[in-house]
Write a protein that holds these residues in place. Structure first.
Motif, mmCIF file in Angstrom:
data_model
loop_
_atom_site.group_PDB
_atom_site.id
_atom_site.type_symbol
_atom_site.label_atom_id
_atom_site.label_comp_id
_atom_site.label_asym_id
_atom_site.label_seq_id
_atom_site.Cartn_x
_atom_site.Cartn_y
_atom_site.Cartn_z
ATOM 1 N N VAL A 163 -21.723 -11.070 -3.072
ATOM 2 C CA VAL A 163 -21.920 -11.624 -1.728
ATOM 3 C C VAL A 163 -21.670 -10.542 -0.680
ATOM 4 N N ALA A 164 -20.605 -9.768 -0.880
ATOM 5 C CA ALA A 164 -20.278 -8.695 0.059
ATOM 6 C C ALA A 164 -21.401 -7.661 0.125
ATOM 7 N N MET A 165 -22.020 -7.373 -0.997
ATOM 8 C CA MET A 165 -23.129 -6.425 -1.015
ATOM 9 C C MET A 165 -24.304 -6.970 -0.197
ATOM 10 N N GLY A 166 -24.491 -8.284 -0.231
ATOM 11 C CA GLY A 166 -25.537 -8.897 0.578
ATOM 12 C C GLY A 166 -25.281 -8.684 2.064
ATOM 13 N N PHE A 167 -24.025 -8.869 2.498
ATOM 14 C CA PHE A 167 -23.674 -8.616 3.899
ATOM 15 C C PHE A 167 -23.943 -7.151 4.266
ATOM 16 N N ALA A 168 -23.555 -6.236 3.388
ATOM 17 C CA ALA A 168 -23.721 -4.805 3.651
ATOM 18 C C ALA A 168 -25.196 -4.421 3.738
ATOM 19 N N THR A 169 -26.026 -5.060 2.924
ATOM 20 C CA THR A 169 -27.461 -4.759 2.940
ATOM 21 C C THR A 169 -28.105 -5.192 4.249
ATOM 22 N N ILE A 170 -27.752 -6.377 4.727
ATOM 23 C CA ILE A 170 -28.284 -6.851 6.013
ATOM 24 C C ILE A 170 -27.823 -5.933 7.144
ATOM 25 N N LEU A 171 -26.570 -5.485 7.067
ATOM 26 C CA LEU A 171 -26.040 -4.557 8.078
ATOM 27 C C LEU A 171 -26.849 -3.258 8.085
ATOM 28 N N PHE A 172 -27.136 -2.720 6.913
ATOM 29 C CA PHE A 172 -27.916 -1.485 6.822
ATOM 30 C C PHE A 172 -29.291 -1.655 7.452
ATOM 31 N N LEU A 173 -29.954 -2.764 7.183
ATOM 32 C CA LEU A 173 -31.284 -3.000 7.742
ATOM 33 C C LEU A 173 -31.226 -3.072 9.276
ATOM 34 N N GLY A 174 -30.176 -3.715 9.799
ATOM 35 C CA GLY A 174 -30.016 -3.785 11.238
ATOM 36 C C GLY A 174 -29.782 -2.413 11.861
ATOM 37 N N LEU A 175 -28.974 -1.589 11.201
ATOM 38 C CA LEU A 175 -28.684 -0.254 11.728
ATOM 39 C C LEU A 175 -29.874 0.690 11.552
ATOM 40 N N LEU A 176 -30.704 0.453 10.552
ATOM 41 C CA LEU A 176 -31.945 1.209 10.411
ATOM 42 C C LEU A 176 -32.868 0.907 11.594
ATOM 43 N N TYR A 177 -32.976 -0.369 11.955
ATOM 44 C CA TYR A 177 -33.768 -0.754 13.129
ATOM 45 C C TYR A 177 -33.196 -0.121 14.394
ATOM 46 N N ASN A 178 -31.864 -0.138 14.525
ATOM 47 C CA ASN A 178 -31.216 0.429 15.706
ATOM 48 C C ASN A 178 -31.511 1.924 15.838
ATOM 49 N N TYR A 179 -31.511 2.631 14.706
ATOM 50 C CA TYR A 179 -31.782 4.066 14.741
ATOM 51 C C TYR A 179 -33.249 4.352 15.091
ATOM 52 N N LEU A 180 -34.158 3.573 14.520
ATOM 53 C CA LEU A 180 -35.583 3.829 14.723
ATOM 54 C C LEU A 180 -36.048 3.478 16.138
ATOM 55 N N TYR A 181 -35.491 2.408 16.725
ATOM 56 C CA TYR A 181 -35.999 1.928 18.013
ATOM 57 C C TYR A 181 -35.031 2.126 19.177
ATOM 58 N N ASP A 182 -33.765 2.436 18.914
ATOM 59 C CA ASP A 182 -32.764 2.774 19.939
ATOM 60 C C ASP A 182 -32.782 1.803 21.121
ATOM 61 N N PRO A 183 -32.530 0.512 20.905
ATOM 62 C CA PRO A 183 -32.666 -0.484 21.970
ATOM 63 C C PRO A 183 -31.587 -0.417 23.055
ATOM 64 N N THR A 184 -30.500 0.328 22.833
ATOM 65 C CA THR A 184 -29.409 0.337 23.816
ATOM 66 C C THR A 184 -29.394 1.584 24.706
ATOM 67 N N SER A 185 -30.277 2.516 24.449
ATOM 68 C CA SER A 185 -30.234 3.799 25.157
ATOM 69 C C SER A 185 -30.315 3.640 26.671
ATOM 70 N N LYS A 186 -31.271 2.854 27.147
ATOM 71 C CA LYS A 186 -31.465 2.687 28.592
ATOM 72 C C LYS A 186 -30.255 2.013 29.233
ATOM 73 N N ARG A 187 -29.712 1.001 28.573
ATOM 74 C CA ARG A 187 -28.563 0.274 29.118
ATOM 75 C C ARG A 187 -27.334 1.178 29.209
ATOM 76 N N LEU A 188 -27.071 1.953 28.161
ATOM 77 C CA LEU A 188 -25.927 2.853 28.176
ATOM 78 C C LEU A 188 -26.079 3.938 29.247
ATOM 79 N N SER A 189 -27.318 4.393 29.484
ATOM 80 C CA SER A 189 -27.563 5.390 30.533
ATOM 81 C C SER A 189 -27.247 4.813 31.904
#
Length: 424
Positions: A385-411
């Protein structure tokens, strides 16, 4: 003088994190003792972790605004006072229900003083990068407390002293921190919210849940902590050779070094996590945080997958190793999530993220315990079950790296709150 006060505030914050970790991250070692003393199941024992986390979650969500409304100092002292009261009450704790109740009360207290401390970090930082580095420093000291706590529990039990005295020691530290907090001069730019807005402070805090930045980082924190808690809550139960015996046995590890690692696996994990967080202070000031988090979350999934496939003999090494890769994920989530908002909202958004953090810490181990019980009591299934949580987290962070949705807000926040070009 102002610089010395800022340094003292920073150390006060670090020590609060360390004290909290001494109790919260000792729960895996305590569960082993309580299961024998009170004859409870895995699911029942997991309440010792899940209910305090639920207390932190609700406290963070419903009371997180106090740091913005009352001010940082009163909120921190209030939370520390309640935490100290719960700790000293463990001297009277000799019943399972009472023990769980006191742990839950301490969780509520943590939610109060931790949101105050998280908001305070924003007050003493001059940029979002410094905020992330300071947050990694706070979590590094949390990691130190996570090492001290389990070792202290093991030492107390070896000396024939009840594990409850861990909380008495934490209560003594809490008393000292209250005295220090009462005399420290806090930054003057954090003023309490005026009376005209008192009635809507809680509503504004709750509305932050709908904000995409708060929600995104909060869900990330939920998934991360749900996966992380598998290590320090259930790894001791998974690595024992025969979970049906009253006393843990490690005879299946023929090599002496491997046997010692199995006994101190949680400590090894916490040492690696703490070291990683100290390195993270340097790392997050120089590297692309989104890339680091994506790569590290992928490494966690790999460690879980190979560890489960290889059995206890492989998991013995790979599960504690996840401490290195987990080290910078949560403090960076916390920092970047808070940094997406103006400083006068830091207490409220810290409470929202803390809610999801504690909810993940409560939900994850409970589900793992239920699944393990349903499959005959083998903690291996909980780690799936824990591995399932970790896998979903990885997919979310892969999306975050590829599309960088927070860059403008942090600037935007970098320019408005810190008066400097973005360095996020």
């Amino acid at each position: 003088m102002q610089q010395s006060q800022g340094t003292l505030i920073r150390w006060l914050t670090y020590l609060m994190f360390m004290m909290f970790a001494m109790t919260s991250d000792s729960v895996g070692e305590i569960i082993k003792e309580v299961k024998v003393a009170f004859d409870v199941t895995n699911a029942q024992a997991s309440l010792m972790h899940s209910l305090p986390m639920l207390g932190i979650a609700l406290s963070g969500l419903l009371l997180g605004f106090l740091a913005d409304k009352l001010g940082r100092k009163p909120t921190i002292i209030l939370g520390l006072g309640l935490f100290g009261l719960a700790c000293y009450s463990f001297l009277l704790a000799n019943d399972f229900v009472f023990i769980v109740a006191l742990m839950s009360l301490s969780g509520i207290a943590v939610g109060v003083f931790k949101t105050g401390a998280l908001a305070l970090i924003g007050d003493i930082c001059s940029s979002t990068k410094q905020h992330t580095a300071t947050m990694n420093g706070a979590e590094a000291f949390f990691g130190v407390g996570a090492i001290i706590g389990p070792l202290l529990v093991a030492w107390l039990i070896h000396q024939g002293v009840a594990w409850q005295y861990l909380y008495v020691i934490a209560g003594g530290m809490c008393t000292l921190l209250i005295i220090i907090a009462a005399f420290v001069k806090y930054p003057e730019n954090r003023k309490p919210v005026t009376a005209s807005t008192d009635k809507v402070s809680l509503l504004k805090s709750l509305k932050l849940v709908k904000n995409p930045y708060a929600l995104g980082f909060s869900l990330g924190a939920f998934l991360y902590v749900a996966a992380e808690s598998a290590i320090y809550v259930w790894m001791p139960s998974y690595l024992v050779c025969d979970a049906t015996t009253v006393k843990a046995t490690y005879d299946c590890y023929t090599d002496g070094a491997a046997r010692q690692l199995a006994i101190y696996s949680v400590t090894a994990f916490f040492i690696l996590r703490a070291l990683g967080r100290f390195v993270g202070i340097w790392m997050m000031a120089r590297l692309n945080w989104a890339l680091v988090l994506m790569l590290f979350s992928g490494a966690i999934v790999l460690c879980f997958g190979v560890g489960l496939a290889g059995g206890k003999q492989v998991a013995l090494f790979l599960f504690p190793l996840t401490g290195i890769f987990m080290s910078v994920i949560y403090p960076t989530f916390n920092s970047k999530g808070i940094s997406c908002f103006e400083r006068h909202q830091h207490g409220s958004v810290a409470g929202v993220i803390l809610f999801f953090t504690a909810a993940g810490a409560a939900f994850g181990p409970l589900v793992m315990g239920l699944v393990s019980d349903a499959m005959g009591g083998d903690a291996k299934y909980g780690f799936m079950v824990a591995m399932g949580f970790a896998t979903i987290l990885f997919l979310g962070l892969l999306y975050n790296y590829l599309y960088d949705p927070t860059s403008k807000r942090l600037s935007t926040i970098e320019a408005s709150d810190y008066g400097a070009p973005s360095q996020s």
